[in-house]
Design a protein around this motif. Structure first.
Motif, PDB file in Angstrom:
ATOM      1  N   GLN A 135       0.839  -1.180   0.000  1.00 50.14           N
ATOM      2  CA  GLN A 135       0.000   0.000   0.000  1.00 50.14           C
ATOM      3  C   GLN A 135       0.880   1.237   0.000  1.00 50.14           C
ATOM      4  N   PHE A 136       0.343   2.299  -0.556  1.00 47.40           N
ATOM      5  CA  PHE A 136       1.039   3.583  -0.616  1.00 47.40           C
ATOM      6  C   PHE A 136       0.230   4.579   0.198  1.00 47.40           C
ATOM      7  N   TRP A 137       0.845   5.125   1.224  1.00 44.73           N
ATOM      8  CA  TRP A 137       0.165   6.046   2.139  1.00 44.73           C
ATOM      9  C   TRP A 137       0.761   7.436   2.047  1.00 44.73           C
ATOM     10  N   ILE A 138      -0.110   8.418   2.159  1.00 45.14           N
ATOM     11  CA  ILE A 138       0.262   9.830   2.219  1.00 45.14           C
ATOM     12  C   ILE A 138      -0.343  10.372   3.503  1.00 45.14           C
ATOM     13  N   GLY A 139       0.430  11.149   4.257  1.00 44.57           N
ATOM     14  CA  GLY A 139      -0.156  11.684   5.482  1.00 44.57           C
ATOM     15  C   GLY A 139       0.675  12.771   6.120  1.00 44.57           C
ATOM     16  N   ARG A 140       0.031  13.436   7.056  1.00 46.27           N
ATOM     17  CA  ARG A 140       0.747  14.406   7.876  1.00 46.27           C
ATOM     18  C   ARG A 140       1.689  13.618   8.784  1.00 46.27           C
ATOM     19  N   PRO A 141       2.928  14.078   8.926  1.00 46.25           N
ATOM     20  CA  PRO A 141       3.855  13.361   9.809  1.00 46.25           C
ATOM     21  C   PRO A 141       3.301  13.246  11.235  1.00 46.25           C
ATOM     22  N   ILE A 142       3.426  12.065  11.806  1.00 46.91           N
ATOM     23  CA  ILE A 142       2.893  11.781  13.141  1.00 46.91           C
ATOM     24  C   ILE A 142       3.534  12.660  14.201  1.00 46.91           C
ATOM     25  N   ASP A 143       4.795  13.039  14.010  1.00 44.65           N
ATOM     26  CA  ASP A 143       5.471  13.850  15.027  1.00 44.65           C
ATOM     27  C   ASP A 143       5.048  15.323  15.003  1.00 44.65           C
ATOM     28  N   GLY A 144       4.166  15.684  14.070  1.00 47.42           N
ATOM     29  CA  GLY A 144       3.681  17.058  14.010  1.00 47.42           C
ATOM     30  C   GLY A 144       4.617  18.027  13.312  1.00 47.42           C
ATOM     31  N   GLN A 145       5.788  17.549  12.917  1.00 45.98           N
ATOM     32  CA  GLN A 145       6.742  18.396  12.222  1.00 45.98           C
ATOM     33  C   GLN A 145       6.383  18.482  10.736  1.00 45.98           C
ATOM     34  N   ALA A 146       7.010  19.416  10.048  1.00 45.11           N
ATOM     35  CA  ALA A 146       6.793  19.548   8.604  1.00 45.11           C
ATOM     36  C   ALA A 146       7.329  18.317   7.883  1.00 45.11           C
ATOM     37  N   PRO A 147       6.677  17.904   6.801  1.00 49.26           N
ATOM     38  CA  PRO A 147       7.205  16.783   6.021  1.00 49.26           C
ATOM     39  C   PRO A 147       8.517  17.195   5.370  1.00 49.26           C
ATOM     40  N   SER A 148       9.372  16.219   5.149  1.00 49.19           N
ATOM     41  CA  SER A 148      10.639  16.492   4.474  1.00 49.19           C
ATOM     42  C   SER A 148      10.885  15.417   3.422  1.00 49.19           C
ATOM     43  N   VAL A 149      11.764  15.751   2.496  1.00 49.04           N
ATOM     44  CA  VAL A 149      12.096  14.854   1.393  1.00 49.04           C
ATOM     45  C   VAL A 149      13.436  14.203   1.706  1.00 49.04           C
ATOM     46  N   GLY A 150      13.527  12.908   1.575  1.00 50.63           N
ATOM     47  CA  GLY A 150      14.770  12.208   1.849  1.00 50.63           C
ATOM     48  C   GLY A 150      15.740  12.290   0.682  1.00 50.63           C
ATOM     49  N   ASN A 151      17.004  12.519   0.981  1.00 50.06           N
ATOM     50  CA  ASN A 151      18.037  12.542  -0.042  1.00 50.06           C
ATOM     51  C   ASN A 151      18.354  11.105  -0.437  1.00 50.06           C
ATOM     52  N   GLY A 152      18.132  10.782  -1.703  1.00 45.06           N
ATOM     53  CA  GLY A 152      18.365   9.420  -2.182  1.00 45.06           C
ATOM     54  C   GLY A 152      17.131   8.541  -2.125  1.00 45.06           C
ATOM     55  N   VAL A 153      15.997   9.082  -1.690  1.00 47.49           N
ATOM     56  CA  VAL A 153      14.756   8.309  -1.596  1.00 47.49           C
ATOM     57  C   VAL A 153      13.956   8.455  -2.889  1.00 47.49           C
ATOM     58  N   THR A 154      13.558   7.332  -3.450  1.00 45.11           N
ATOM     59  CA  THR A 154      12.659   7.301  -4.600  1.00 45.11           C
ATOM     60  C   THR A 154      11.644   6.201  -4.365  1.00 45.11           C
ATOM     61  N   VAL A 155      10.381   6.522  -4.576  1.00 44.80           N
ATOM     62  CA  VAL A 155       9.331   5.510  -4.550  1.00 44.80           C
ATOM     63  C   VAL A 155       9.009   5.195  -5.997  1.00 44.80           C
ATOM     64  N   ALA A 156       9.079   3.906  -6.356  1.00 44.14           N
ATOM     65  CA  ALA A 156       8.868   3.503  -7.744  1.00 44.14           C
ATOM     66  C   ALA A 156       7.646   2.601  -7.853  1.00 44.14           C
ATOM     67  N   PHE A 157       6.757   2.960  -8.778  1.00 45.99           N
ATOM     68  CA  PHE A 157       5.583   2.161  -9.089  1.00 45.99           C
ATOM     69  C   PHE A 157       5.856   1.402 -10.379  1.00 45.99           C
ATOM     70  N   VAL A 158       5.482   0.127 -10.421  1.00 44.27           N
ATOM     71  CA  VAL A 158       5.686  -0.682 -11.611  1.00 44.27           C
ATOM     72  C   VAL A 158       4.485  -0.514 -12.547  1.00 44.27           C
ATOM     73  N   ALA A 159       4.791  -0.415 -13.825  1.00 46.57           N
ATOM     74  CA  ALA A 159       3.760  -0.281 -14.857  1.00 46.57           C
ATOM     75  C   ALA A 159       3.787  -1.527 -15.743  1.00 46.57           C
ATOM     76  N   PRO A 160       2.639  -1.909 -16.290  1.00 45.94           N
ATOM     77  CA  PRO A 160       2.596  -3.096 -17.135  1.00 45.94           C
ATOM     78  C   PRO A 160       3.159  -2.874 -18.540  1.00 45.94           C
ATOM     79  N   SER A 161       3.328  -1.607 -18.931  1.00 44.19           N
ATOM     80  CA  SER A 161       3.841  -1.332 -20.278  1.00 44.19           C
ATOM     81  C   SER A 161       4.536   0.023 -20.305  1.00 44.19           C
ATOM     82  N   ARG A 162       5.307   0.230 -21.337  1.00 43.65           N
ATOM     83  CA  ARG A 162       5.966   1.514 -21.517  1.00 43.65           C
ATOM     84  C   ARG A 162       4.951   2.625 -21.775  1.00 43.65           C
ATOM     85  N   ALA A 163       3.860   2.286 -22.450  1.00 39.12           N
ATOM     86  CA  ALA A 163       2.809   3.277 -22.711  1.00 39.12           C
ATOM     87  C   ALA A 163       2.214   3.785 -21.396  1.00 39.12           C
ATOM     88  N   VAL A 164       2.081   2.919 -20.417  1.00 44.78           N
ATOM     89  CA  VAL A 164       1.555   3.340 -19.119  1.00 44.78           C
ATOM     90  C   VAL A 164       2.548   4.253 -18.410  1.00 44.78           C
TER      91      VAL A 164
END
Length: 130
Positions: free
Chosen positions: A51-80
């Motif tokens: 599952q892929f979840w989006i949410g406000r951080p539980i610690d109440g702090q601002a969300p941040s972007v991780g250096n070197g973090v990538t979330v990859a979704f698989v597609a059934p075709s190149r057209a997708v």
């Protein structure tokens, strides 16, 4: 292998509009709408994992972007992959790499990269030969 991936957002309503549009290309839908608690969960069905979840951080702090973090979704075709990239840009994402082959990963790696509205790096990839 994975149960879920969670990314932080500063605006749950904006994130819902974005991910509803973009993940529909991959036949993923919001299965868990808990906006009153600051969370959204996307999957192929209510019992599906990962599952892929989006949410406000539980610690109440601002969300941040991780250096070197990538979330990859698989597609059934190149057209997708192409459609995903187009849908993401139309929904306000920033381009991080147009759809195309990336043979430095492997000969059939066809991917596209974007930054979502909170700056998270997201990839859509097809590993199948053309």
């Amino acid at each position: 292998m994975l149960s879920h991936v969670t990314l932080g957002t500063s605006d749950i309503e904006r994130a819902k509009g974005f991910y509803d549009a973009v993940l529909a290309v991959l036949d993923l839908a919001c299965q868990f709408d808990e906006r009153e608690h600051g969370w959204l969960g996307y999957a192929a069905g209510p019992e599906s994992v990962p599952q892929f979840w989006i949410g406000r951080p539980i610690d109440g702090q601002a969300p941040s972007v991780g250096n070197g973090v990538t979330v990859a979704f698989v597609a059934p075709s190149r057209a997708v992959v192409d459609t995903f990239h187009h849908a993401a840009l139309a929904a306000g994402a920033r381009d991080e790499g147009a759809p195309g082959l990336r043979p430095h990963y492997h000969a059939d790696y066809y991917g596209a990269y974007i930054r979502d509205l909170d700056g998270h790096k997201i990839c859509c990839v097809c590993h199948a030969p053309a």
